[in-house]
Design a protein around this motif. Structure first.
Motif, PDB file in Angstrom:
ATOM      1  N   THR A 161      35.954  48.875  36.283  1.00  8.51           N
ATOM      2  CA  THR A 161      34.516  48.604  36.318  1.00  8.51           C
ATOM      3  C   THR A 161      33.768  49.841  36.814  1.00  8.51           C
ATOM      4  OG1 THR A 161      34.532  47.721  38.570  1.00  8.51           O
ATOM      5  CG2 THR A 161      35.023  46.178  36.771  1.00  8.51           C
ATOM      6  N   GLU A 162      32.555  49.633  37.249  1.00  9.05           N
ATOM      7  CA  GLU A 162      31.705  50.739  37.686  1.00  9.05           C
ATOM      8  C   GLU A 162      31.973  51.178  39.111  1.00  9.05           C
ATOM      9  OE1 GLU A 162      29.778  47.213  39.514  1.00  9.05           O
ATOM     10  OE2 GLU A 162      30.984  47.627  37.731  1.00  9.05           O
ATOM     11  N   ASN A 191      38.402  43.301  41.412  1.00 10.41           N
ATOM     12  CA  ASN A 191      38.788  41.929  41.757  1.00 10.41           C
ATOM     13  C   ASN A 191      40.237  41.648  41.374  1.00 10.41           C
ATOM     14  OD1 ASN A 191      36.216  41.338  42.683  1.00 10.41           O
ATOM     15  ND2 ASN A 191      35.512  40.665  40.673  1.00 10.41           N
ATOM     16  N   ARG A 192      40.691  42.307  40.292  1.00 13.22           N
ATOM     17  CA  ARG A 192      42.032  42.089  39.782  1.00 13.22           C
ATOM     18  C   ARG A 192      42.613  43.411  39.311  1.00 13.22           C
ATOM     19  NH1 ARG A 192      39.304  37.370  38.571  1.00 13.22           N
ATOM     20  NH2 ARG A 192      40.424  35.435  39.021  1.00 13.22           N
ATOM     21  N   SER A 213      33.967  42.849  26.079  1.00 10.81           N
ATOM     22  CA  SER A 213      34.443  42.320  27.353  1.00 10.81           C
ATOM     23  C   SER A 213      34.532  43.437  28.378  1.00 10.81           C
ATOM     24  CB  SER A 213      35.829  41.674  27.194  1.00 10.81           C
ATOM     25  OG  SER A 213      36.351  41.318  28.467  1.00 10.81           O
ATOM     26  N   GLY A 214      33.680  43.362  29.392  1.00  9.12           N
ATOM     27  CA  GLY A 214      33.787  44.263  30.529  1.00  9.12           C
ATOM     28  C   GLY A 214      34.583  43.632  31.650  1.00  9.12           C
ATOM     29  N   GLU A 215      35.036  42.398  31.421  1.00 10.35           N
ATOM     30  CA  GLU A 215      35.830  41.665  32.398  1.00 10.35           C
ATOM     31  C   GLU A 215      37.318  41.872  32.104  1.00 10.35           C
ATOM     32  OE1 GLU A 215      34.338  40.001  34.928  1.00 10.35           O
ATOM     33  OE2 GLU A 215      32.431  40.711  34.121  1.00 10.35           O
ATOM     34  N   ASN A 216      38.144  41.271  32.939  1.00  7.32           N
ATOM     35  CA  ASN A 216      39.594  41.365  32.751  1.00  7.32           C
ATOM     36  C   ASN A 216      40.044  40.314  31.726  1.00  7.32           C
ATOM     37  OD1 ASN A 216      42.280  42.129  33.129  1.00  7.32           O
ATOM     38  ND2 ASN A 216      42.567  40.706  34.830  1.00  7.32           N
ATOM     39  N   VAL A 217      39.471  40.411  30.535  1.00  4.82           N
ATOM     40  CA  VAL A 217      39.750  39.490  29.433  1.00  4.82           C
ATOM     41  C   VAL A 217      39.918  40.324  28.172  1.00  4.82           C
ATOM     42  CG1 VAL A 217      38.910  37.552  28.053  1.00  4.82           C
ATOM     43  CG2 VAL A 217      38.394  37.653  30.503  1.00  4.82           C
ATOM     44  N   GLY A 277      36.235  36.411  46.366  1.00  2.16           N
ATOM     45  CA  GLY A 277      37.541  36.438  45.729  1.00  2.16           C
ATOM     46  C   GLY A 277      38.159  37.825  45.797  1.00  2.16           C
ATOM     47  N   GLY A 278      39.467  37.898  45.619  1.00  6.29           N
ATOM     48  CA  GLY A 278      40.167  39.186  45.669  1.00  6.29           C
ATOM     49  C   GLY A 278      41.091  39.257  46.865  1.00  6.29           C
TER      50      GLY A 278
END
Length: 306
Positions: A185-186, A177-178, A62-66, A128-129
């Motif tokens: 992230t990058e 974003n969060r 997971s590279g996301e906020n998960v 978003g954001g």
């Protein structure tokens, strides 16, 4: 002769190349790899639920906020600071670049400053954001921010080369974003490599990731107003700006050894060789359902609007 290993990649982003990606390259030095619809193990991400059909060991990336749900995966790579031995911290930026790219090169910082054509860049396509968008408006009240993405574009059209675009500006608005501890992230690395000073918000522990002298950190200030005041101060003081621009990006001017491919690969091989009963084949107990529901609750909290 390397042992054979059948693998597959499930629920990843659409552009993932199954035979040319970070994890395939890591494993190819240890195994003779085959992409198979009947794999020995699968790697999966957070963009679907197809992985639940597989009874073999599952490895989450997971590279996301998960975060990791260990009622669905056997091992996990995420950006979280998770002490579970089944988890390896590997934020998204660490798989986007080679270790050599995190070493700040020798260059003429004063000449770099003279080459700047404007104050600050912003390249975003996702509208978003809430925090990011509000901050953009407040900082843009001081000076124009060149927006080169699809969202809030004010330069005519989206830029074809993000790195070249942001290099023309003194600062780069590098907001996630969060905000969540470890979620990185990058964005900040893109700014470093382009020799601009990142203005960062997102991971409140970002100072553990990168040298705090190399960027302007929203989380280090008591208020947004104080942060913007400091950005103005840096913008109007070339000597202070150069202090930030010339600072090493990483602590010790090197990538955290935990993220070196050889160390990630060694942990991954250890997981694959572990004699485990896959989570998919384990009985569903009350504890399983409690943990699964707790993960869903945490996931919803993390995804609240910023």
């Amino acid at each position: 002769m390397k042992p054979a290993l059948k693998i597959d990649f499930i629920d990843f982003w659409k552009t993932l190349n199954k035979t040319d990606n970070y994890f395939y390259r890591l494993l190819s030095s240890h195994y003779e790899l085959y992409i198979s619809d009947k794999p020995d193990i699968i790697f999966y991400s957070v963009f679907g639920k197809e992985h639940l059909r597989y009874k073999c060991p599952r490895i989450l990336y997971s590279g996301e906020n998960v975060g990791a749900d260990f009622t669905e995966c056997d091992f996990a790579f995420t950006g979280d600071f998770n002490p579970d031995p089944r988890h390896y911290r590997l934020p998204y930026y660490a798989i986007c670049y080679t270790p050599e790219e995190f070493v700040m090169p020798v260059y003429d910082a004063e000449a770099e400053l003279k080459s700047k054509q404007g104050f600050c860049s912003f390249v975003v396509s996702n509208r978003g954001g809430r925090v990011r968008n509000r901050f953009y408006d407040r900082l843009a009240a001081y000076k124009t921010i060149a927006s080169g993405g699809r969202y809030r574009n004010n330069i005519g059209s989206p830029v074809p080369d993000k790195a070249a675009f942001i290099r023309d500006y003194k600062f780069s608005l590098a907001f996630e974003n969060r905000s969540y501890p470890g979620y990185t992230t990058e964005k900040i690395v893109e700014a470093f490599i382009s020799h601009t000073v990142p203005i960062y918000w997102g991971n409140p522990l970002i100072h553990k990731e990168f040298n705090p002298d190399a960027f302007l950190n929203y989380h280090a200030f008591p208020s947004e107003r104080k942060f913007i005041e400091y950005i103005k101060e840096v913008d109007n003081n070339d000597a202070l700006y150069l202090q930030h621009l010339q600072a090493y990006w990483c602590h010790g001017n090197r990538l955290n050894p935990q993220f070196l491919p050889e160390n990630v690969g060694a942990w991954l091989v250890k997981c694959i060789e572990s004699p485990i009963k896959p989570i998919a084949c384990q009985p569903r107990t009350l504890t399983h359902y409690i943990n699964h529901n707790l993960h869903r609750l945490k996931k919803n909290i993390r995804r609240r609007k910023w």
